[in-house]
Design a protein around this motif. Structure first.
Motif, PDB file in Angstrom:
ATOM      1  N   LEU A 102      -1.123   5.053 -14.293  1.00  0.00           N
ATOM      2  CA  LEU A 102      -1.873   3.801 -14.417  1.00  0.00           C
ATOM      3  C   LEU A 102      -2.512   3.682 -15.794  1.00  0.00           C
ATOM      4  O   LEU A 102      -2.539   2.592 -16.388  1.00  0.00           O
ATOM      5  CB  LEU A 102      -2.941   3.714 -13.328  1.00  0.00           C
ATOM      6  N   LEU A 103      -3.024   4.780 -16.309  1.00  0.00           N
ATOM      7  CA  LEU A 103      -3.622   4.752 -17.652  1.00  0.00           C
ATOM      8  C   LEU A 103      -2.580   4.430 -18.709  1.00  0.00           C
ATOM      9  O   LEU A 103      -2.878   3.772 -19.723  1.00  0.00           O
ATOM     10  CB  LEU A 103      -4.285   6.099 -17.958  1.00  0.00           C
ATOM     11  N   LYS A 104      -1.341   4.887 -18.483  1.00  0.00           N
ATOM     12  CA  LYS A 104      -0.265   4.635 -19.433  1.00  0.00           C
ATOM     13  C   LYS A 104       0.447   3.305 -19.190  1.00  0.00           C
ATOM     14  O   LYS A 104       1.339   2.927 -19.956  1.00  0.00           O
ATOM     15  CB  LYS A 104       0.770   5.771 -19.361  1.00  0.00           C
ATOM     16  N   GLY A 105       0.088   2.618 -18.118  1.00  0.00           N
ATOM     17  CA  GLY A 105       0.729   1.355 -17.802  1.00  0.00           C
ATOM     18  C   GLY A 105       2.157   1.504 -17.330  1.00  0.00           C
ATOM     19  O   GLY A 105       2.986   0.618 -17.537  1.00  0.00           O
ATOM     20  N   ARG A 106       2.462   2.596 -16.660  1.00  0.00           N
ATOM     21  CA  ARG A 106       3.825   2.873 -16.203  1.00  0.00           C
ATOM     22  C   ARG A 106       3.853   3.024 -14.677  1.00  0.00           C
ATOM     23  O   ARG A 106       2.914   3.550 -14.088  1.00  0.00           O
ATOM     24  CB  ARG A 106       4.362   4.161 -16.836  1.00  0.00           C
ATOM     25  N   HIS A 107       4.933   2.598 -14.078  1.00  0.00           N
ATOM     26  CA  HIS A 107       5.183   2.797 -12.647  1.00  0.00           C
ATOM     27  C   HIS A 107       3.965   2.427 -11.812  1.00  0.00           C
ATOM     28  O   HIS A 107       3.543   3.179 -10.920  1.00  0.00           O
ATOM     29  CB  HIS A 107       5.570   4.257 -12.377  1.00  0.00           C
ATOM     30  N   GLY A 108       3.414   1.256 -12.087  1.00  0.00           N
ATOM     31  CA  GLY A 108       2.159   0.861 -11.454  1.00  0.00           C
ATOM     32  C   GLY A 108       2.210   0.790  -9.945  1.00  0.00           C
ATOM     33  O   GLY A 108       1.312   1.277  -9.254  1.00  0.00           O
ATOM     34  N   GLU A 109       3.275   0.176  -9.406  1.00  0.00           N
ATOM     35  CA  GLU A 109       3.349   0.026  -7.953  1.00  0.00           C
ATOM     36  C   GLU A 109       3.518   1.381  -7.266  1.00  0.00           C
ATOM     37  O   GLU A 109       2.895   1.642  -6.233  1.00  0.00           O
ATOM     38  CB  GLU A 109       4.503  -0.911  -7.581  1.00  0.00           C
ATOM     39  N   LEU A 110       4.360   2.214  -7.829  1.00  0.00           N
ATOM     40  CA  LEU A 110       4.534   3.554  -7.270  1.00  0.00           C
ATOM     41  C   LEU A 110       3.234   4.338  -7.346  1.00  0.00           C
ATOM     42  O   LEU A 110       2.838   5.012  -6.387  1.00  0.00           O
ATOM     43  CB  LEU A 110       5.654   4.291  -8.013  1.00  0.00           C
ATOM     44  N   ALA A 111       2.543   4.245  -8.493  1.00  0.00           N
ATOM     45  CA  ALA A 111       1.307   5.004  -8.684  1.00  0.00           C
ATOM     46  C   ALA A 111       0.233   4.567  -7.692  1.00  0.00           C
ATOM     47  O   ALA A 111      -0.454   5.400  -7.091  1.00  0.00           O
ATOM     48  CB  ALA A 111       0.814   4.828 -10.115  1.00  0.00           C
ATOM     49  N   LYS A 112       0.090   3.267  -7.488  1.00  0.00           N
ATOM     50  CA  LYS A 112      -0.958   2.784  -6.577  1.00  0.00           C
ATOM     51  C   LYS A 112      -0.679   3.195  -5.137  1.00  0.00           C
ATOM     52  O   LYS A 112      -1.597   3.596  -4.413  1.00  0.00           O
ATOM     53  CB  LYS A 112      -1.079   1.263  -6.691  1.00  0.00           C
ATOM     54  N   ARG A 113       0.562   3.094  -4.728  1.00  0.00           N
ATOM     55  CA  ARG A 113       0.888   3.494  -3.364  1.00  0.00           C
ATOM     56  C   ARG A 113       0.709   5.012  -3.188  1.00  0.00           C
ATOM     57  O   ARG A 113       0.215   5.468  -2.153  1.00  0.00           O
ATOM     58  CB  ARG A 113       2.314   3.081  -3.029  1.00  0.00           C
ATOM     59  N   SER A 114       1.108   5.755  -4.190  1.00  0.00           N
ATOM     60  CA  SER A 114       0.938   7.208  -4.121  1.00  0.00           C
ATOM     61  C   SER A 114      -0.539   7.588  -4.061  1.00  0.00           C
ATOM     62  O   SER A 114      -0.937   8.500  -3.312  1.00  0.00           O
ATOM     63  CB  SER A 114       1.590   7.875  -5.346  1.00  0.00           C
ATOM     64  N   MET A 115      -1.361   6.888  -4.831  1.00  0.00           N
ATOM     65  CA  MET A 115      -2.796   7.169  -4.813  1.00  0.00           C
ATOM     66  C   MET A 115      -3.411   6.826  -3.461  1.00  0.00           C
ATOM     67  O   MET A 115      -4.319   7.528  -2.982  1.00  0.00           O
ATOM     68  CB  MET A 115      -3.502   6.393  -5.924  1.00  0.00           C
ATOM     69  N   THR A 116      -2.935   5.767  -2.839  1.00  0.00           N
ATOM     70  CA  THR A 116      -3.450   5.397  -1.516  1.00  0.00           C
ATOM     71  C   THR A 116      -3.165   6.495  -0.494  1.00  0.00           C
ATOM     72  O   THR A 116      -4.044   6.895   0.276  1.00  0.00           O
ATOM     73  CB  THR A 116      -2.817   4.077  -1.065  1.00  0.00           C
ATOM     74  N   VAL A 117      -1.924   6.987  -0.502  1.00  0.00           N
ATOM     75  CA  VAL A 117      -1.565   8.070   0.419  1.00  0.00           C
ATOM     76  C   VAL A 117      -2.364   9.325   0.100  1.00  0.00           C
ATOM     77  O   VAL A 117      -2.922   9.983   0.997  1.00  0.00           O
ATOM     78  CB  VAL A 117      -0.053   8.356   0.347  1.00  0.00           C
ATOM     79  N   ALA A 118      -2.442   9.681  -1.184  1.00  0.00           N
ATOM     80  CA  ALA A 118      -3.124  10.912  -1.587  1.00  0.00           C
ATOM     81  C   ALA A 118      -4.617  10.853  -1.297  1.00  0.00           C
ATOM     82  O   ALA A 118      -5.213  11.843  -0.852  1.00  0.00           O
ATOM     83  CB  ALA A 118      -2.884  11.174  -3.076  1.00  0.00           C
ATOM     84  N   ALA A 119      -5.242   9.712  -1.548  1.00  0.00           N
ATOM     85  CA  ALA A 119      -6.682   9.594  -1.304  1.00  0.00           C
ATOM     86  C   ALA A 119      -6.994   9.705   0.178  1.00  0.00           C
ATOM     87  O   ALA A 119      -7.955  10.390   0.581  1.00  0.00           O
ATOM     88  CB  ALA A 119      -7.197   8.270  -1.863  1.00  0.00           C
ATOM     89  N   SER A 120      -6.200   9.046   1.013  1.00  0.00           N
ATOM     90  CA  SER A 120      -6.434   9.096   2.464  1.00  0.00           C
ATOM     91  C   SER A 120      -6.211  10.509   2.995  1.00  0.00           C
ATOM     92  O   SER A 120      -7.048  11.069   3.712  1.00  0.00           O
ATOM     93  CB  SER A 120      -5.500   8.110   3.174  1.00  0.00           C
ATOM     94  N   PHE A 121      -5.067  11.069   2.654  1.00  0.00           N
ATOM     95  CA  PHE A 121      -4.721  12.407   3.116  1.00  0.00           C
ATOM     96  C   PHE A 121      -5.676  13.440   2.535  1.00  0.00           C
ATOM     97  O   PHE A 121      -6.112  14.369   3.226  1.00  0.00           O
ATOM     98  CB  PHE A 121      -3.276  12.711   2.705  1.00  0.00           C
ATOM     99  N   GLY A 122      -6.015  13.280   1.263  1.00  0.00           N
ATOM    100  CA  GLY A 122      -6.904  14.232   0.599  1.00  0.00           C
ATOM    101  C   GLY A 122      -8.314  14.210   1.144  1.00  0.00           C
ATOM    102  O   GLY A 122      -8.965  15.255   1.247  1.00  0.00           O
TER     103      GLY A 122
END
Length: 536
Positions: free
Chosen positions: A208-228
């Motif tokens: 996200l900081l690099k402006g790359r793969h935004g949709e993948l990054a946001k979905r991955s963060m959602t899963v990781a934050a919930s699970f984490g």
């Protein structure tokens, strides 16, 4: 640590175990996260979830391969460096170790192969089943090795046979359902889930900081934050259970973790800060929080937690009882009673045989424990005190980082619910900087568990100093240097492979849609369509 055969063997095993444990937690956590992502893909049929599964699965595969490579050496070390240990407790320790090998090198590895090469050969549901089997096999592999390790902390279901001079199992169910082993398993696995969650969170934040793969990054963060978040909270609860069990089964470890030199009135205070001094046998500049340790360690307001001095006095009594068991054992061996032990000797050994290990603590100072002086008994009793300062600080670093992980994952969980994951760049930078912290916490936990068990290889049964192989110092030192170089090389290779895969990012997914267009997940992760190209 003295650089004799015992010290070098301990150092070599500690080095290989710490290196191996760099890979294990991420493997445990990523296996489940990848399975969750593919489950969403199968349920939704959205290509981006397939892309996420394959990308994080690639990182899982790299880490899994390195974990297997570093784990093989550890299993051989039991025969190479700890041959008397293997002889003494092989009947008990060997079974879960063999099952762990079967899980890791056969079941787990087989399904990992199907995961990577079965995308276009299996149906979506079949491939999902394979992915979950990878996760299950990975976690069950950890179960068996932690059952073996839990038995080392709390040896149950086995007794010493004076005729064979070995520990022999009489209740395998007790070994499997050992409360210490079960607590260690769920605590360690949860810690692995935290490691993987922070890793996914940090890598996604970097995208996200690099402006790359935004949709993948946001979905991955959602899963990781919930699970984490769930995993971080469970680590605290399960860690509390481990501490409570230490009060029952490993009192000296708990006293050393708290640098509690003297027994305090119940409920004991928690030492927030202090400088443990093992030579002076006191803790300087201690800052205490009243009642907290008593509540954590005993879950009551009236139960005392014994201090180190009182536990050393108890060890002296046990050593003297162990000497009586040793004397009975020597007479049994002198009679050469292969088929039967005379009832009087059997009765004598039965009375104190469970404390034989305490007599073996004297082997560092005298060949025959029966000839030990009072000074040597006193010295052996103080040997039951592990290194206090490393335990004290490792535990506190682990706890502070655990609290930080709860705050971090909870913050991103809230941001995810509000769809504002990229609203605060400084928080994304914090997530990136936090990537190595779970490994530090995990290694600190390993130090608390294993260093706190010293001087025992098997708690109360077999001292570490007696368990080593009869090797030369030069031999162990040479292999120690060789393993250190090899493992460092493997670590560098893994980091380069992981960083290369992360910089490259996920592969573009080309999936045919019913309408004749090809949805393409482009470099930004956004879904777009292109005209279908003829296969001709």
């Amino acid at each position: 640590m003295e650089l004799d055969i015992v010290g070098l063997s301990r150092l070599q095993f500690a080095m290989t175990a710490l290196y191996h444990f760099l890979f294990v937690p991420l493997t445990l956590g990523l296996s489940v996260l990848v399975a969750i992502m593919e489950t969403v893909y199968v349920m939704s049929s959205r290509p981006i979830w397939r892309q996420m599964t394959k990308f994080w699965g690639t990182l899982f595969g790299i880490n899994f391969a390195m974990g297997v490579a570093t784990g093989i050496v550890m299993e051989f070390q039991f025969g190479m460096n700890w041959s008397y240990y293997s002889h003494y407790v092989g009947d008990i320790f060997g079974a879960p170790l063999a099952l762990e090998g079967l899980m890791a090198f056969f079941m787990e590895a087989t399904f990992v192969g199907l995961f990577f090469f079965g995308w276009d050969r299996l149906s979506k549901v079949s491939h999902l089943a394979v992915t979950w089997l990878v996760a299950i096999a990975t976690n069950f592999s950890a179960l068996w090795i932690l059952i073996a390790n839990g038995w080392m902390q709390n040896p149950v279901g086995a007794t010493f046979n004076p005729q064979t001079m070995r520990m022999e199992i009489h209740d395998f169910a007790a070994v499997i359902f050992n409360p210490v082993a079960q607590a260690k398993f769920v605590h360690t696995v949860s810690a692995g889930y935290v490691v993987a969650s922070i890793f996914v969170l940090g890598v996604s934040a970097w995208y996200l900081l690099k402006g790359r793969h935004g949709e993948l990054a946001k979905r991955s963060m959602t899963v990781a934050a919930s699970f984490g978040l769930a995993a971080s909270l469970s680590v605290v609860v399960l860690g509390d259970e481990s501490g409570y069990l230490s009060t029952e089964h490993q009192k000296m470890k708990l006293a050393a973790v708290e640098a509690m030199w003297h027994t305090e009135p119940a409920p004991a205070a928690f030492t927030l800060f202090g400088l443990p001094d093992q030579d002076a046998r006191e803790t300087h500049y201690a800052i205490h929080i009243p009642w907290v340790m008593g509540l954590i360690g005993t879950r009551s307001l009236t139960t005392e937690i014994p201090g180190i001095h009182d536990l050393v006095d108890l060890a002296k009594v046990r050593i003297r009882q162990g000497i009586r068991a040793y004397d009975a054992l020597e007479q049994i061996l002198a009679e050469n009673s292969v088929k039967a032990i005379s009832p009087p000797l059997a009765e004598r050994f039965e009375a104190d045989g469970h404390l034989l290990g305490y007599a073996l603590l004297l082997k560092r100072y005298v060949d025959d424990p029966r000839k030990a002086t009072d000074a040597q008994i006193d010295q052996a009793a103080w040997d039951t005190v592990p290194q206090v300062a490393p335990l004290f600080w490792s535990f506190r670093v682990m706890v502070v980082l655990g609290m930080f992980f709860i705050v971090l994952t909870a913050t991103f969980f809230v941001l995810s619910a509000r769809r504002r994951l990229d609203a605060h760049p400084w928080l994304l930078k914090v997530a990136v900087a936090a990537i190595p912290l779970p490994w530090i916490a995990a290694e600190c936990g390993w130090i608390v568990a294993e260093l706190g068990r010293q001087p025992w290889s098997i708690e109360g049964v077999l001292p570490t100093a007696v368990a080593v192989s009869n090797l030369g110092v030069t031999t162990v030192l040479t292999t120690l240097i060789g393993f250190a170089a090899l493992y460092t090389g493997l670590l560098v290779i893994e980091m380069k492979l992981m960083l290369k895969a992360i910089r490259k990012g996920p592969e573009h997914e080309h999936v045919r849609s019913p309408g004749g267009a090809v949805p393409i997940l482009g470099h930004s992760g956004m879904l777009r369509t292109a005209p279908m190209i003829s296969e001709e």
